[in-house]
Design an enzyme around this catalytic site. Structure first.
Site, PDB file in Angstrom:
ATOM      1  N   TYR A 174      -1.398   7.294 -13.562  1.00  0.00           N
ATOM      2  CA  TYR A 174      -2.680   7.815 -13.081  1.00  0.00           C
ATOM      3  C   TYR A 174      -3.287   8.814 -14.070  1.00  0.00           C
ATOM      4  CZ  TYR A 174      -2.768   6.048  -8.242  1.00  0.00           C
ATOM      5  OH  TYR A 174      -2.850   5.272  -7.125  1.00  0.00           O
ATOM      6  N   LYS A 229      11.472   0.692 -11.900  1.00  0.00           N
ATOM      7  CA  LYS A 229      11.460  -0.652 -12.498  1.00  0.00           C
ATOM      8  C   LYS A 229      12.228  -0.545 -13.814  1.00  0.00           C
ATOM      9  CE  LYS A 229      10.107  -4.983 -12.633  1.00  0.00           C
ATOM     10  NZ  LYS A 229      10.649  -6.004 -11.685  1.00  0.00           N
ATOM     11  N   ASP A 255      10.220  -4.020  -6.838  1.00  0.00           N
ATOM     12  CA  ASP A 255       9.906  -5.310  -6.210  1.00  0.00           C
ATOM     13  C   ASP A 255      10.854  -5.560  -5.022  1.00  0.00           C
ATOM     14  OD1 ASP A 255      11.972  -5.539  -8.059  1.00  0.00           O
ATOM     15  OD2 ASP A 255      11.330  -7.479  -8.859  1.00  0.00           O
ATOM     16  N   ASP A 277       2.091   4.949  -4.294  1.00  0.00           N
ATOM     17  CA  ASP A 277       0.788   4.598  -3.719  1.00  0.00           C
ATOM     18  C   ASP A 277       0.888   3.238  -3.032  1.00  0.00           C
ATOM     19  OD1 ASP A 277      -2.040   4.675  -3.264  1.00  0.00           O
ATOM     20  OD2 ASP A 277      -2.259   3.251  -4.922  1.00  0.00           O
ATOM     21  N   ASP A 305       1.232   2.195   1.416  1.00  0.00           N
ATOM     22  CA  ASP A 305       0.355   1.316   2.204  1.00  0.00           C
ATOM     23  C   ASP A 305       1.191   0.264   2.929  1.00  0.00           C
ATOM     24  OD1 ASP A 305      -1.903   2.645   1.115  1.00  0.00           O
ATOM     25  OD2 ASP A 305      -3.053   0.773   1.172  1.00  0.00           O
TER      26      ASP A 305
HETATM   27  C1  IPM Z   1      -4.106   7.477  -1.876  1.00  0.00           C
HETATM   28  C2  IPM Z   1      -5.354   6.815  -2.415  1.00  0.00           C
HETATM   29  C3  IPM Z   1      -5.726   7.475  -3.746  1.00  0.00           C
HETATM   30  C4  IPM Z   1      -4.564   7.256  -4.691  1.00  0.00           C
HETATM   31  C5  IPM Z   1      -7.045   6.986  -4.360  1.00  0.00           C
HETATM   32  C6  IPM Z   1      -8.209   7.139  -3.403  1.00  0.00           C
HETATM   33  C7  IPM Z   1      -7.336   7.666  -5.671  1.00  0.00           C
HETATM   34  O1  IPM Z   1      -5.185   5.443  -2.541  1.00  0.00           O
HETATM   35  O2  IPM Z   1      -4.106   8.702  -1.704  1.00  0.00           O
HETATM   36  O3  IPM Z   1      -3.139   6.757  -1.616  1.00  0.00           O
HETATM   37  O4  IPM Z   1      -4.450   6.183  -5.298  1.00  0.00           O
HETATM   38  O5  IPM Z   1      -3.767   8.183  -4.843  1.00  0.00           O
HETATM   39 MN    MN Z   2      -3.313   4.701  -1.681  1.00  0.00          MN
END
Ligand code: IPM
Ligand code: MN
Length: 361
Positions: A141, A191, A223, A247, A251
């Site tokens: 990042y 990884k 993975d 990240d 999710d």
């Molecule tokens: C998160 C979001 C952020 C990230 C984005 C909005 C920059 O996806 O906080 O998970 O990737 O960190």
């Molecule tokens: Mn995110």
């Protein structure tokens, strides 16, 4: 106690979920007699509109002065083709870096009352309870060189994944200390079969782990981790990983919790002389422009982030536990937002915020 909090609603549903999170924070402050001082600032797309930049210097100053910062969400489709410096996300990355909040704690729990909200079979998800510790201020990042150059067949893009030993050490210590207060198991995700970056990560994690002989450590390739999260989520206690892997995996973790709207996060930096942590608190979900302004977004991730703020930045365990218990009551009542697919008419964002306050009493 004085609670000096900066609120950055940001974009899209960031506004409505933050409003409910602030409602709960005000309620807690009134009930326990804390002096709450709220300041509001600009971050993300709204900041670009009003000031031309996603992280105005004024916002950075306000965040530095506050005891803790509560963030909603950033991102708007109109900026999809904007250059990197003029994107809402840049503001979020900038404030994380400015505050030095290097450890992003993302608890993922399969709540008994929400098992049917997960598309996964109940017996797989039941009892899952983990915390993802995502490194937040390094890795791909932020690495340089980065950028897009050249034209035609020469056009190329570069990003750099970089970590130094101290960056890995401090987030690893954070993960192990958290594990000590839980089931004493850390799974480090990398990884290392392909990336040198991950080879250093694994080496440093193994070294730091020697300081914590009472905590078990294992390693998974990212993975395989993605697969195990679905196949065997109960095997995880603390998941430690670098920025981008964290990240993505968090999710995926949302599927276990029923909805990404449920997930809170705490981004923690240095410890202040008072013992409180520098903290930025934000739900894991994004700005969801498609449902923004409709009073139907789930505010529980944002409200859970207030709970994390009370615990980490203010050391107010009793208040934090009361918010946690209230969230549980609301989930069990079935009056939740549409993302959790409740039977009957879903509750509105505002109704859920009010219900949490009522449950706190
Ligand atoms: C998160 C979001 C952020 C990230 C984005 C909005 C920059 O996806 O906080 O998970 O990737 O960190
Ligand atoms: Mn995110």
């Amino acid at each position: 106690m004085n609670l000096n909090v900066l609120v950055l609603p940001g974009d899209g549903i960031g506004n409505e979920v933050t409003r409910e999170a602030v409602r709960v924070l005000r309620h807690v402050a009134a009930k326990w007699n804390h002096q709450l001082k709220l300041t509001e600032g600009l971050l993300g797309g709204v900041a670009i509109h009003k000031t031309g930049t996603p992280l105005p210097p004024e916002t950075e100053r306000l965040a530095g002065d506050a005891d803790a910062t509560l963030m909603g969400a950033v991102g708007l489709p109109e900026f999809d083709d904007a250059p990197p410096e003029k994107r809402p996300e840049k503001g979020l990355l900038g404030i994380r870096k400015a505050l030095g909040v290097y450890a992003n704690l993302r608890p993922v729990k399969a709540h008994a009352s929400l098992l049917d909200s997960s598309p996964l079979k109940n017996h797989l998800v039941e009892g899952a309870d983990m915390i993802i510790v995502r490194e937040l201020t390094g890795g791909i990042y932020y690495g340089t060189p980065r950028g897009i150059s050249g034209e035609g067949a020469q056009e190329r893009a570069v990003n750099t994944m970089t970590y130094t030993r101290p960056e890995i050490e401090r987030v690893t210590r954070m993960a192990f200390n958290l594990a000590r207060a839980r089931r004493k198991k850390v799974t480090s995700v990398d990884k290392s079969n392909v990336l040198e970056n991950s080879q250093l990560w694994r080496k440093v994690v193994i070294e730091v782990a020697r300081e914590f002989p009472d905590v078990e450590l294992d390693h998974l390739l990212v993975d395989n981790c993605a697969m195990q999260l679905i196949l065997n989520p109960r095997r995880f206690d603390v998941v430690l990983t670098e920025n981008m892997f964290g990240d993505i995996l968090s999710d995926e973790g949302a599927v276990l919790a029923g909805s990404i709207g449920m997930l809170p996060s705490a981004s923690i930096g240095a410890r202040k002389p008072s013992g409180a942590w520098v903290g930025l608190f934000e739900p894991v979900h994004g700005s969801a422009p498609d449902i923004a302004g409709q009073n139907k977004a789930n505010p529980l991730g944002a409200i859970g982030s207030v709970e994390a703020m009370l615990a980490y930045s203010f050391g107010l365990q009793e208040e934090a536990s009361a918010v946690d218990a209230a969230i549980e009551v609301v989930m069990r009542s079935g009056r939740v937002t549409a993302d959790l697919r409740p039977p009957g008419t879903p509750a509105t964002t505002e109704e859920v915020g009010e219900a949490v306050c009522a449950a706190i009493g």
